[in-house]
Every structure is written in structure tokens, then in C-alpha cells.
Design a protein around this motif. Structure first.
Motif, PDB file in Angstrom:
ATOM      1  N   GLY A  92       0.768  -1.230   0.000  1.00  0.00           N
ATOM      2  CA  GLY A  92       0.000   0.000   0.000  1.00  0.00           C
ATOM      3  C   GLY A  92       0.803   1.287   0.000  1.00  0.00           C
ATOM      4  N   LEU A 148      -3.974   1.284  -1.444  1.00  0.00           N
ATOM      5  CA  LEU A 148      -3.924   1.048  -0.001  1.00  0.00           C
ATOM      6  C   LEU A 148      -5.124   0.232   0.456  1.00  0.00           C
ATOM      7  N   TYR A 151      -4.589  -3.425  -0.377  1.00  0.00           N
ATOM      8  CA  TYR A 151      -3.660  -4.003   0.590  1.00  0.00           C
ATOM      9  C   TYR A 151      -4.363  -4.280   1.920  1.00  0.00           C
TER      10      TYR A 151
END
Length: 162
Positions: A92, A148, A151
Motif C-alpha cells: 500500500g 492502499l 492491501y
């Protein structure tokens, strides 16, 4: 313009036995059109896209070394119509950014080629030494926040051992 995303787990060396020094996570059009890969002795990620004209290739290198026996989320975004800068992310976080002038060359057309996961071509020697999971291909460059989120969504599954 696209994003590649995958969870990777490296279990072996970063270079091939037959002199091939790049190990592919995702490759489109074989080894010479574009690839999200890592290799050499350093195990560092790289994105490569072949251009004709003034540019031999568009590259983005990271200084991040892929560790052994640990799941990592890897992603690359590339906007061919925007700034033409590949961004590589691990877990991320952006780990590289190529400050490159927009190419005046012509990007090689890969539309009629196969997409390979874990190798450069069928039966090739540039296979990924380990496991690859949850490969995603998007037809747009995801934002840093979207990377992000991918992730964080996967991290919960990895930590739970599923």
C-alpha cells in the motif's frame, strides 16, 4: 492505462538458471512489450514498457528488495494518456516514482498478445519463484488510496491464515 495488483510470496532466487535475470509477476506480450517484474541479484521490482521512436523503454525501478517467505502486496499503475509515469507500490505504500518526461515515441501495441501471470511466456524460463495470489488487472490507473485499500482488504485475510 492500467493497474496490476497481486499478493506475492517469494521462495527462491531472483535470477534464472539459464541467464534470465528477470522474474515476472505479470507480463503482457512476452518479455519485450511490457512487464511487472523483479530480478537481478537485488530482487528489486521494475516496470518496463517498450516504446519505439526516441525511447527504448519506459522504466520504473524501486529500491525495495522482495523478502523471502513473506506475503507482500505488489502493485503497479501506469497512465499512458496522463503523465506516463509508472508507480510501484508494496503493501500500500509507493516505493518508486519515475520522474520521466512524457515519451515522444510510440508505445508498442500489445493488444493482440496474451497476458501471462508468473512467467514471461508460455514455457518460458522467467517464472516467478514462489506463490502469486489474488492477481487483479484494471483498465485504469488506481489511486494511491485505492491501492492502499486493496492491501488493507487482503492483509486481514493473510493475517488470519486463510
Amino acid at each position: 492505462t492500467f493497474t496490476y495488483s497481486a499478493w506475492i510470496y517469494r521462495t527462491g532466487v531472483c535470477y534464472g538458471s539459464s541467464g534470465s535475470f528477470w522474474r515476472h509477476i505479470v507480463s503482457h506480450g512476452g518479455d519485450f512489450l511490457h512487464a511487472f517484474r523483479f530480478g537481478s541479484d537485488s530482487c528489486q521490482l521494475q516496470f518496463y514498457w517498450l516504446y519505439s521512436g526516441d525511447d527504448a523503454a519506459s522504466l520504473s525501478n524501486s529500491s525495495y528488495t522482495i523478502p523471502l517467505n513473506i506475503w507482500k502486496h505488489a502493485a503497479v499503475t501506469y497512465d499512458v494518456n496522463g503523465d506516463r509515469k509508472a508507480r510501484i507500490y508494496i503493501d500500500g505504500t509507493e516505493v518508486s516514482y519515475t520522474t520521466k518526461q512524457a515519451s515522444t515515441g510510440t508505445r508498442e501495441d500489445d493488444s493482440g498478445n496474451d497476458l501471462y501471470i508468473g512467467n514471461a511466456t508460455t514455457g518460458g524460463t522467467r517464472f516467478f519463484p514462489g506463490r502469486i495470489d489474488d492477481v487483479r488487472v484494471y483498465n485504469r490507473a488506481l489511486s494511491a488510496n485505492e491501492i492502499l485499500q486493496l492491501y488493507n482488504n487482503g492483509k486481514a485475510i493473510i493475517k488470519s491464515g486463510i
